[in-house]
Design an enzyme around this catalytic site. Structure first.
Site, short mmCIF file in Angstrom:
data_model
loop_
_atom_site.label_atom_id
_atom_site.label_comp_id
_atom_site.label_asym_id
_atom_site.label_seq_id
_atom_site.Cartn_x
_atom_site.Cartn_y
_atom_site.Cartn_z
N LYS A 15 0.85 -1.19 0.00
CA LYS A 15 0.00 0.00 0.00
C LYS A 15 0.89 1.24 0.00
CE LYS A 15 -3.75 -2.61 0.78
NZ LYS A 15 -3.22 -3.92 0.33
N CYS A 27 -5.68 -9.01 -15.78
CA CYS A 27 -4.51 -9.40 -14.97
C CYS A 27 -3.29 -9.69 -15.84
CB CYS A 27 -4.84 -10.62 -14.14
SG CYS A 27 -6.31 -10.41 -13.14
N ARG A 36 -10.63 -14.49 7.90
CA ARG A 36 -12.01 -14.12 7.61
C ARG A 36 -12.61 -14.90 6.43
NH1 ARG A 36 -13.81 -7.95 5.97
NH2 ARG A 36 -16.01 -8.42 5.77
N CYS A 96 -5.24 -13.38 -2.96
CA CYS A 96 -4.15 -12.41 -3.05
C CYS A 96 -4.66 -11.03 -2.63
CB CYS A 96 -3.58 -12.36 -4.46
SG CYS A 96 -4.69 -11.68 -5.69
#
Lengths: 137, 381
Positions: B19, B83, B190, B202
């Site tokens: 990020k 992708c 989760r 991913c």
């Protein structure tokens, strides 16, 4: 000289056009090669025919091929919910939500009936209704 | 090979994936470009064309990256193929060099996803399956179930893909997730789309990668030159009927063409970077790429054959599961990783003695096709 025209190869992106809201899907069939489709389309991807498509009923019940219970989804869908691929007679595989998935395990090959139910809430608050699948228990 | 000449990967670089909310997509790409040019040891003015892959970066992404580096005037070709965008850019650049149109070309893959919010990426609307509520993780979940129904196996075995790739990524400073994890942790993460949990998917990421390819080999002073032995792009075949979700026809077809072009078979591959967007995908691709027989993927994994030190290490970088998946950048980053291994520069995760590496990128969920686009490259020294 050939007249210039736009030939629209229409593919209906709206599968929710269920006549009678009942036990079959409003699909189509190629008059040349017999390939069935759902949703409806104008051009036959199998044989290349462009003007041979006619309406056809895609009948249930079908058999469940695979499924998933979805826990993270766009806001329009209320989690958890189930989706699955159902193989309908005539070599037509359709993805749809599965209602009644809470009532017992879903297994490959399980018989699935076609139904009709709300599946999502649109951003404007209206309800999206569609064909769904339901296990025949 | 179709073209007239050999094509070499003479330099490459990537940014750390992760990020990077405070860095623009252009700046990420510029970082990778400058390092790739430095790695190639050439003057930037000797680059005659640029091929740029991205998905969500808007019009003229390549020009926005290169104008600030004074690298405009040459043809800049922007490509989108989901992708496989970055890998498709490489394939087109390879074609231009192999055909003799240019001697040296630059390939860039870039993507900034953190600005698009968290959670699964929003897919195209107007697709009949997405309108019904299908998500990409749910599609992989259905592949997982179909695999178990056909071949047997358990979700514990599938979770081993994440465990293995985390182990590989431990020393890869370019990867987003480098902490070791256990099968229990993968399964306790989760729930996303049963039986898939968060650590089987991913993560989104920001990042960029660049390679320089040329008809002229690098002046290496003894270092090995990396050649492109095969370069293939395929599209998924549309089908309405019943299909086997464990048999990805697009990847199988692309692999067959790539092996044929390279004049090798799957047993000749020493390492592979494959498109593990989900853990189950890596297992299915072992089989599609011919590393093991159909149905043997989970056993092949648990036997350690795809770990570093095994018969064909898969995703020594940690793959998409650890690196993260900045869509357009992934295909180019795979090439950089393989280049590092083939030239003995992969550090602690080096696959020793690697001579042939394969990069496999595939994706794009649209109704009626297994995947929208797949690209495979075979590199060798």
């Amino acid at each position: 000289m050939k007249e210039a025209v736009i030939t629209a190869i229409e593919t209906s992106a709206k599968p929710a056009d269920v006549a009678g809201r009942a036990t079959w899907l409003a699909g189509c069939e190629c008059g040349e090669c017999g390939r069935k489709y759902f949703p409806k389309r104008g051009f036959c991807t199998e044989c290349g025919s462009q003007h041979a498509m006619r309406d056809a009923r895609i009948e249930g019940p079908g058999k469940l091929y695979s499924h998933s219970i979805i826990h993270i989804a766009p806001k329009t869908f209320k989690v958890p919910y189930a989706v699955g691929y159902v193989d309908l007679p005539g070599d037509v595989r359709v993805l749809g939500q599965i209602v009644g998935w809470e009532d017992g395990p879903l297994t490959q090959g399980m018989e699935m009936q076609i139904g009709y139910a709300p599946i999502a809430e649109e951003p404007d608050g209206s309800v999206r209704e569609s064909f769904v699948f339901q296990p025949k228990r | 090979m179709n073209g007239s000449g050999e094509v070499f990967v003479i330099g490459g670089a990537m940014t750390p994936f992760g990020k990077h909310p405070d860095v623009s997509a252009e700046a990420l790409a510029q970082t990778a470009v400058l390092e790739a040019i430095e790695d190639a040891g050439i003057d930037r003015r000797s680059i005659e064309a640029a091929y740029v892959g991205s998905v969500f970066q808007g019009s003229l992404a390549g020009q926005r990256v290169l104008k600030d580096l004074g690298m405009t005037g040459m043809p800049i070709i922007n490509l989108e193929n989901a992708c496989s965008s970055g890998a498709t850019a490489l394939s087109q650049a390879w074609l231009a060099v192999a055909a003799g149109q240019v001697e040296t070309a630059l390939v860039i893959g870039l993507e900034k996803l953190s600005s698009r919010g968290s959670g699964p990426l929003a897919l195209n609307t107007g697709d009949p399956e997405i309108d019904q509520g299908l998500t990409m993780p749910a599609l992989y979940a259905m592949r997982t179930r179909a695999y178990f129904d056909k071949h047997g196996g358990s979700i514990e075995q599938v979770a081993q893909v994440t465990v293995k790739n985390r182990r590989h990524a431990a020393t890869n400073s370019y990867a987003q997730f480098r902490d070791a994890c256990t099968v229990e942790q993968v399964l306790a993460s989760r729930p996303v789309a049963d039986p898939i949990t968060l650590l089987q998917m991913c993560p989104n990421a920001d990042g960029a990668a660049a390679v320089v390819i040329s008809a002229k080999p690098k002046e290496t002073g003894g270092q090995k030159n990396v050649r492109i032995l095969g370069s293939v792009v395929a599209s998924g075949k549309f089908a309405q009927g019943y299909r086997d979700l464990t048999v990805p026809d697009i990847s199988i077809q692309a692999a067959q063409r790539a092996y044929e072009m390279a004049g090798i078979g799957p047993r000749d591959v020493n390492l592979a970077e494959v498109h593990d967007a989900a853990a189950i995908a890596e297992v299915i691709y072992y089989e599609a790429l011919g590393f093991c027989e159909p149905g043997e993927g989970l056993h092949f994994l648990s036997a350690g054959e795809t770990s570093i030190g095994g018969r064909v290490p898969v995703n020594p970088s940690g793959g998409l599961l650890c690196r993260g998946h900045p869509l357009g950048a992934t295909g180019v980053a795979q090439i950089v990783e393989i280049m590092w291994h083939l030239t003995g520069r992969a550090g602690d995760r080096q696959v020793e003695g690697a001579k042939i590496g394969l990069a496999h990128c595939t994706g794009g969920g649209i109704w009626g096709v297994d995947n929208g686009a797949c690209s495979i490259h075979v590199l060798g020294v």
